[in-house]
Design a protein around this motif. Structure first.
Motif, PDB file in Angstrom:
ATOM      1  N   GLY A 292      38.730 -40.990  -8.934  1.00  0.00           N
ATOM      2  CA  GLY A 292      37.165 -40.944  -9.014  1.00  0.00           C
ATOM      3  C   GLY A 292      36.410 -40.952  -7.584  1.00  0.00           C
ATOM      4  O   GLY A 292      35.434 -40.874  -7.479  1.00  0.00           O
ATOM      5  N   LEU A 293      37.242 -40.533  -6.573  1.00  0.00           N
ATOM      6  CA  LEU A 293      36.837 -40.523  -5.057  1.00  0.00           C
ATOM      7  C   LEU A 293      35.839 -39.444  -5.319  1.00  0.00           C
ATOM      8  O   LEU A 293      35.948 -38.298  -5.522  1.00  0.00           O
ATOM      9  CB  LEU A 293      38.053 -40.297  -4.251  1.00  0.00           C
ATOM     10  CG  LEU A 293      37.657 -40.955  -2.795  1.00  0.00           C
ATOM     11  CD1 LEU A 293      37.186 -42.465  -2.812  1.00  0.00           C
ATOM     12  CD2 LEU A 293      39.065 -40.637  -1.899  1.00  0.00           C
ATOM     13  N   LEU A 298      37.696 -38.505   6.964  1.00  0.00           N
ATOM     14  CA  LEU A 298      39.043 -38.661   7.573  1.00  0.00           C
ATOM     15  C   LEU A 298      39.104 -37.930   9.174  1.00  0.00           C
ATOM     16  O   LEU A 298      40.076 -37.610   9.725  1.00  0.00           O
ATOM     17  CB  LEU A 298      40.283 -38.017   6.823  1.00  0.00           C
ATOM     18  CG  LEU A 298      40.771 -38.742   5.707  1.00  0.00           C
ATOM     19  CD1 LEU A 298      41.707 -38.114   4.904  1.00  0.00           C
ATOM     20  CD2 LEU A 298      41.557 -40.097   6.221  1.00  0.00           C
ATOM     21  N   SER A 299      38.066 -37.903   9.532  1.00  0.00           N
ATOM     22  CA  SER A 299      37.574 -37.220  10.894  1.00  0.00           C
ATOM     23  C   SER A 299      38.183 -38.093  11.934  1.00  0.00           C
ATOM     24  O   SER A 299      38.450 -39.176  11.900  1.00  0.00           O
ATOM     25  CB  SER A 299      36.218 -37.182  11.090  1.00  0.00           C
ATOM     26  OG  SER A 299      35.393 -36.638  10.055  1.00  0.00           O
ATOM     27  N   LEU A 317      33.349 -34.504  -3.664  1.00  0.00           N
ATOM     28  CA  LEU A 317      32.054 -34.014  -3.230  1.00  0.00           C
ATOM     29  C   LEU A 317      32.212 -33.548  -1.866  1.00  0.00           C
ATOM     30  O   LEU A 317      31.179 -32.677  -1.174  1.00  0.00           O
ATOM     31  CB  LEU A 317      30.860 -34.414  -3.810  1.00  0.00           C
ATOM     32  CG  LEU A 317      30.513 -34.759  -5.106  1.00  0.00           C
ATOM     33  CD1 LEU A 317      29.274 -35.482  -5.165  1.00  0.00           C
ATOM     34  CD2 LEU A 317      30.584 -33.529  -5.929  1.00  0.00           C
ATOM     35  N   THR A 318      32.627 -34.438  -1.082  1.00  0.00           N
ATOM     36  CA  THR A 318      32.557 -34.523   0.469  1.00  0.00           C
ATOM     37  C   THR A 318      33.999 -34.794   0.844  1.00  0.00           C
ATOM     38  O   THR A 318      34.763 -35.795   0.622  1.00  0.00           O
ATOM     39  CB  THR A 318      31.589 -35.451   1.079  1.00  0.00           C
ATOM     40  OG1 THR A 318      30.246 -35.171   0.326  1.00  0.00           O
ATOM     41  CG2 THR A 318      31.535 -35.452   2.475  1.00  0.00           C
ATOM     42  N   LEU A 319      34.465 -33.768   2.045  1.00  0.00           N
ATOM     43  CA  LEU A 319      35.644 -34.116   2.574  1.00  0.00           C
ATOM     44  C   LEU A 319      35.361 -33.590   3.886  1.00  0.00           C
ATOM     45  O   LEU A 319      35.135 -32.310   4.521  1.00  0.00           O
ATOM     46  CB  LEU A 319      36.783 -33.041   1.860  1.00  0.00           C
ATOM     47  CG  LEU A 319      38.099 -33.059   2.719  1.00  0.00           C
ATOM     48  CD1 LEU A 319      38.626 -34.440   2.335  1.00  0.00           C
ATOM     49  CD2 LEU A 319      38.947 -32.001   1.691  1.00  0.00           C
ATOM     50  N   TRP A 320      35.763 -34.533   4.786  1.00  0.00           N
ATOM     51  CA  TRP A 320      35.792 -34.371   6.294  1.00  0.00           C
ATOM     52  C   TRP A 320      37.041 -34.485   6.820  1.00  0.00           C
ATOM     53  O   TRP A 320      37.643 -35.694   6.937  1.00  0.00           O
ATOM     54  CB  TRP A 320      34.672 -35.319   6.959  1.00  0.00           C
ATOM     55  CG  TRP A 320      33.235 -35.238   6.622  1.00  0.00           C
ATOM     56  CD1 TRP A 320      32.676 -34.994   5.476  1.00  0.00           C
ATOM     57  CD2 TRP A 320      32.086 -34.688   7.546  1.00  0.00           C
ATOM     58  NE1 TRP A 320      31.281 -34.749   5.595  1.00  0.00           N
ATOM     59  CE2 TRP A 320      31.158 -34.491   6.832  1.00  0.00           C
ATOM     60  CE3 TRP A 320      32.071 -34.697   9.095  1.00  0.00           C
ATOM     61  CZ2 TRP A 320      29.996 -34.262   7.336  1.00  0.00           C
ATOM     62  CZ3 TRP A 320      30.985 -34.067   9.601  1.00  0.00           C
ATOM     63  CH2 TRP A 320      29.910 -34.109   8.503  1.00  0.00           C
ATOM     64  N   GLU A 341      30.415 -30.531   0.690  1.00  0.00           N
ATOM     65  CA  GLU A 341      30.550 -30.646   2.415  1.00  0.00           C
ATOM     66  C   GLU A 341      32.149 -30.598   2.649  1.00  0.00           C
ATOM     67  O   GLU A 341      32.794 -31.326   2.075  1.00  0.00           O
ATOM     68  CB  GLU A 341      30.084 -31.980   2.893  1.00  0.00           C
ATOM     69  CG  GLU A 341      28.362 -32.043   2.371  1.00  0.00           C
ATOM     70  CD  GLU A 341      27.898 -33.454   3.082  1.00  0.00           C
ATOM     71  OE1 GLU A 341      28.897 -34.098   3.779  1.00  0.00           O
ATOM     72  OE2 GLU A 341      27.065 -33.941   2.741  1.00  0.00           O
ATOM     73  N   LEU A 342      32.406 -29.752   3.701  1.00  0.00           N
ATOM     74  CA  LEU A 342      33.715 -29.533   3.992  1.00  0.00           C
ATOM     75  C   LEU A 342      33.796 -29.227   5.676  1.00  0.00           C
ATOM     76  O   LEU A 342      33.012 -28.301   6.123  1.00  0.00           O
ATOM     77  CB  LEU A 342      34.293 -28.532   3.356  1.00  0.00           C
ATOM     78  CG  LEU A 342      35.966 -27.979   3.669  1.00  0.00           C
ATOM     79  CD1 LEU A 342      36.683 -29.344   3.595  1.00  0.00           C
ATOM     80  CD2 LEU A 342      36.538 -26.870   3.113  1.00  0.00           C
TER      81      LEU A 342
END
Length: 1041
Positions: A292-293, A298-299, A317-320, A341-342
């Motif tokens: 469900g994430l 993880l910057s 939806l968002t992965l940093w 967002e990537l």
């Protein structure tokens, strides 16, 4: 900090929703807001501020007394407000809880005393608030909380953040209905055990406390949905943490976590997780089952790989993943098709997975600072759609590897750049490149301006340099920055025979700062010429001096940036309210968000210094052995994978063929091609029309041709003949009156009856020659030329009228000139009616040259009798060459009735005057400054803001082309300017991007403590101006970078 900011904003939505729910419940209540600012007779400066309650307030249910600087509440508050349910006292100066608050306890349900100076809470007053449901005590100076706080049976929300609490009272465990508790930014040294009894708790923030650990029993808080543990000095999480099965949002950034508990995957309701700025060396496997994430940060960790099973996070939806140590991405990442967002910047990624273009929903895309070769850097920086087009094209045609490197020769005039270029690139006596001896210095031909040469340095391996010989004359400074780009080898050429230590700033230092400001982490090799004219000891001493002074300059600049970064850290460490209340404090009034942006910018500048290759290489163009040594050095640098990791970029074969076709006869001789001409070449290369744009876009970004897909006036044309375009630029920037006149006479002769004559007679009728001489004089003094004279000047490069109009549009697009009197409709007398201004040629100090064209006279300048607005940009290290001239062009669409001087522009925005001024540095301690000013009466000051705001935004856009540049922005104090102060107070420029503080009418000028400046003279009506360090900040020109 960008990842943290995004996480903070996303998680804050949950808090905002709760606030909106409370606001809806309150919307039907009878409300009253009182303000000292609206009083008819304001109190004298220094006197305590007072408010008087109006009559008939007995039925008021919501009273807002915030933002008034009060030290006491109005008399009779407790007895007059029998129905009061909500009391707002935020942003005042209370040092204790007013006794009147206790009198309201029987009805009061919400109390906000945040942003005051409370050092203690009266136990009796707190105990009387029996009906309280919401209490905000944040941003005060409380060292402890009274035990009576735990006896408020209905309390649901408690905010005690930004205080000085070392512990919490044991009685807090009795708050059985408490749903939200905020204790961040206090002085707790352990997780308060009392909190473990709060079974109803749903939101908890204990960030920025020195917890150093969590109790295993934290799992008792099974109702927690939002948990903030940022910067809590956590080294590990206990197993009991995994019992928080209701968690939806979790902030664990800025800790020392090296791993997550194995049972972390039990947190199945988790939607947002921030693990940025930790010590994770491996991607936590416990995250992979969290289906469900939606947001994962993880910057700034130490990750070296991402597992293929990340594709299981299908709702992401968002992965940093920025600023890690990733060398590749798993192919399965393309299955995360919902990504919006990537962030991948600051890694070691060379190749993106096939079908990466499937991530079509990605809007925020960060990829810079990676050694990309497939797709090339230029393609990746354009965004996901261009990556998709590249990969589709690669599937249609064979890949081609073309090792080609841009080599720039920089240096002062007469440094020996042209002779060095010819010695390196022209065939020698044995037919090999780089062996041609140079003529003597006296006989060496001078540069014709900017020249471009192709040099195949290593034929067996196909390595080719594209050598740009940049003219050292100051007149070319406005166009030199166009040629400075990432991925180039910059060779700074120094004439060792003429070099002296005192000439270092002009011969070396200024060039290094210029390159570093334009291209952070640029590679620079320093070559000393005319070595044969120096003795052996002299040569060694001069090379050592250059090396020593480079080290000193770099050290001074880094130390200066370090000091500025520490000042930002000190400002961030202070309480925001105390900082805002201290006019003498650095960054007074600046928000923490803007301070974090500025700190990130300083960190970027410190970590992206120039890569200066040492030692200095002395060379004589008469010595073949030294030339061969230089050639080997350049080849070794070019092929060094750590210095130029993306040299061996992979291109679709069709793109390579398209490039070659553009430079073959007959189209190679033309100045430009239409879109349809290029489309026909694309078909020959195997490119259909729908695939052509991505290829042209790459060729533009990589500097092979010019194609402006975002310009309505130019997007139907492709400027492929860069050599001819550079020849045209050389015509404009050589500043040689005799040469310009000769070109005009030749052009005029070609227009006349004897145009077919084949002789060298440049003579023209005396009247025509005198007129042409007048045009040349006006051009060299005022930068003015009519279009028909420009056409004569550019013969034979420009023949057709369409060529001229396109070329002038291109020069305007580049910011080199603008049309003074461009007709709105079809010109009645043809193009000769249009006059063009080249601002870099303006010599007159006072603006007046346009008076004889416009029929007006602005030489006297506007009168600044009213309130003055002035935004000042300061450049302590280097001022971008040509910036003022290009800025002069960029603002032309925003102003009318302008008149230009060398360093000043008078103009109007509508009926509002504006003045743009540039002041060059005088000495080392005084920086260059560029200011934008306007004036209006105080009631109409919004018109002045309206006038200067678009000009400020245009300047910010230009400065984004210089990501390695350090500059500051300030709003100068209007009161100081009115007094004629030579050193007016400067308010921080970050205030331009912040809303006006609530309830604040005046701001103290620290230059004169008793003088107050109206807030409208410091803050714009709406925060529309780009923050100086948003840099799309930190060095980012586009959002997808």
């Amino acid at each position: 900090m960008a990842g943290q900011d995004r996480g903070d904003l996303k998680t804050a939505r949950l808090w905002r929703d709760a606030a909106l729910r409370a606001r809806k419940l309150r919307s039907n209540l009878r409300q009253l807001t009182l303000s000292v600012a609206g009083a008819e007779r304001p109190e004298p400066a220094g006197a305590p501020r007072r408010l008087v309650l109006p009559a008939d307030v007995g039925d008021i249910e919501v009273l807002n007394l915030g933002n008034n600087g009060l030290e006491e509440v109005p008399d009779g508050l407790g007895s007059a407000l029998g129905s009061l349910r909500v009391l707002v006292l935020r942003r005042n100066r209370f040092v204790r809880l007013p006794p009147a608050v206790a009198e309201l306890g029987r009805h009061l349900t919400e109390l906000d005393v945040s942003h005051n100076r409370l050092a203690a809470l009266g136990a009796e007053a707190v105990g009387a608030l029996r009906e309280l449901r919401k209490l905000n005590l944040s941003h005060n100076q409380l060292p402890a909380l009274p035990a009576q706080l735990g006896a408020l049976p209905h309390l649901e929300e408690l905010d005690v953040s930004f205080n000085r609490l070392a512990h919490l009272p044991d009685s807090l465990a009795g708050l059985g209905r408490l749903r939200a508790l905020d204790v961040d930014h206090n002085q707790l040294t352990a997780f308060p055990p009392q909190l473990l009894q709060l079974a109803a708790l749903e939101e908890l923030d204990v960030s920025s406390n020195r917890l150093r650990g969590l109790p295993d029993a934290i799992g008792r808080l099974r109702g927690l949905k939002i948990l903030w543990l940022s910067a809590a000095e956590l080294g590990a999480l206990p197993d009991g943490f995994c019992e928080l099965a209701s968690l939806e949002s979790l902030m664990l950034d800025n800790n020392g976590l090296q791993a997550l508990p194995a049972r972390f995957s039990r947190l199945q309701r988790l939607k947002m997780l921030n693990l940025s700025s930790n010590l994770l060396a491996e991607f936590p496997a416990a995250l992979l089952p969290l289906a469900g994430l939606e947001e994962l940060y993880l910057s700034r960790n130490r990750l070296t790989s991402v597992p293929p099973l990340i594709s299981g996070l299908g709702r992401l939806l968002t992965l940093w993943l920025d600023n890690n140590r990733l060398r590749y991405l798993p192919d399965s990442i393309v299955e995360l098709t919902g990504l919006e967002e990537l962030a991948l910047q600051g890694n070691q990624i060379a190749v993106l997975p096939d079908r990466f273009g499937q991530l079509s929903r990605v809007g925020l895309w960060k990829i810079k600072d990676n050694p990309l070769i497939q797709p090339p850097y230029e393609v990746c920086m354009k965004g996901i759609p261009y990556i998709a087009a590249y990969q589709q094209e690669l599937a249609h045609s064979r890949p081609a590897v073309r090792p080609r490197l841009k080599l720039l020769l920089l240096g002062q005039k007469a440094a020996g750049k042209t002779a060095l270029r010819r010695c390196l690139t022209e065939p020698g006596p044995e037919g090999g490149a780089g062996g041609a001896p140079a003529p003597s210095p006296a006989a060496a031909p001078a540069s014709k301006g900017i020249e471009v040469t192709s040099w195949t340095a290593d034929a067996p391996r196909g390595l080719r340099f594209v050598v740009y010989d940049l003219a050292g004359d100051e007149s070319y400074e406005v166009i030199q920055p166009f040629f400075l780009s990432p991925g180039a080898l910059n060779v700074l050429v120094v004439n060792l025979a003429a070099y002296e230590p005192r000439r270092f700033p002009a011969a070396v230092g200024s060039f290094l700062r210029r390159v570093g400001a334009r291209v952070p982490r640029a590679v620079v090799c320093i070559v000393g010429t005319h070595a044969d004219l120096c003795g052996e000891r002299e040569l060694e001493e001069k090379c050592l001096d250059i090396h020593r002074q480079i080290a000193l300059q770099e050290q001074r600049d880094a130390q200066g940036l370090g000091r500025l970064a520490r000042r930002v850290d000190e400002a961030l460490a202070r309480d925001p309210e105390l900082r805002a209340a201290s006019p003498h404090a650095a960054y007074c009034g600046v928000s923490d968000k803007n301070l974090r942006r500025r700190r990130a910018h300083f960190q970027y500048l410190l970590h992206h210094r120039l890569q200066i290759l040492s030692p200095v290489l002395p060379v004589s163009c008469r010595d073949p052995r030294q030339l061969q040594r230089l050639r080997r050095k350049l080849l070794a640098v070019a092929e060094h994978r750590e210095i130029f990791p993306n040299l061996h970029r992979v291109l679709p074969r069709s793109w390579q063929v398209l490039e070659e076709l553009h430079f073959q006869p007959p189209q190679a001789r033309r100045l430009w091609l239409s879109w349809w001409d290029s489309a026909r070449l694309g078909l020959q290369a195997g490119l259909t029309e729908d695939r052509l744009q991505s290829a042209l876009s790459y060729l533009h970004e990589s500097g092979k041709l010019l194609y402006f897909e975002d310009s309505p006036a130019l997007k139907e044309h492709v400027f492929h003949n860069l050599a001819r375009l550079i020849d045209i630029l050389n015509v404009f920037f050589q500043r040689d009156a005799a040469l310009l006149l000769r070109k005009l006479l030749q052009g005029a002769r070609g227009e006349g009856p004897g145009a077919d004559r084949d002789d060298d007679d440049d003579r023209a009728p005396p009247a025509a020659a005198a007129q042409l001489h007048h045009y040349v004089e006006g051009f060299l003094r005022h930068g003015l030329l009519p279009a028909h004279v420009i056409r004569l000047l550019l013969k034979p490069h420009v023949e057709a009228q369409q060529d001229l109009q396109l070329l002038l549009g291109l020069l305007e697009k580049m910011g080199l000139c603008y049309c003074l009197n461009k007709p709105k409709g079809k010109p009645p007398n043809g193009p000769a009616t249009a006059w063009y201004k080249f601002p870099s040629y303006v010599q007159n100090e006072v603006p007046h040259a346009e008076a004889w064209i416009h029929g007006t006279n602005l030489a006297g300048g506007p009168s600044f009798g009213a309130e003055q607005l002035q935004i000042e940009y300061s450049f302590p290290f280097t001022f971008p060459p040509g910036l003022f001239a290009r800025y002069s062009v960029q603002i032309n669409s925003h102003v009318v009735h302008r008149s230009d001087g060398k360093f000043q522009i008078f103009a109007y925005r509508g009926k509002v005057p504006v003045v743009v001024s540039y002041r060059p540095a005088k000495g080392v301690l005084q920086p260059d400054t560029l200011s934008i000013a306007s004036h209006a009466s105080l009631p109409n000051i919004w018109t002045a803001w309206q006038a200067i705001t678009p000009l400020v935004e245009e300047l910010n856009v230009l400065l984004q082309e210089w990501p390695g540049l350090h500059y500051t922005v300030h709003i100068l104090c209007s009161k100081c300017l009115k007094r004629g102060s030579p050193n007016p107070h400067a308010f921080p420029g970050e205030l331009l991007s912040q809303p006006r503080p609530e309830g604040v009418a005046e701001i103290i000028c620290p230059k004169n403590g008793s003088e107050r400046v109206n807030v409208a003279l410091v803050y714009p009506p709406t925060p529309t101006v780009i923050s100086p360090c948003s840099k799309k900040n930190v060095g980012e020109k586009h959002r997808h970078q």
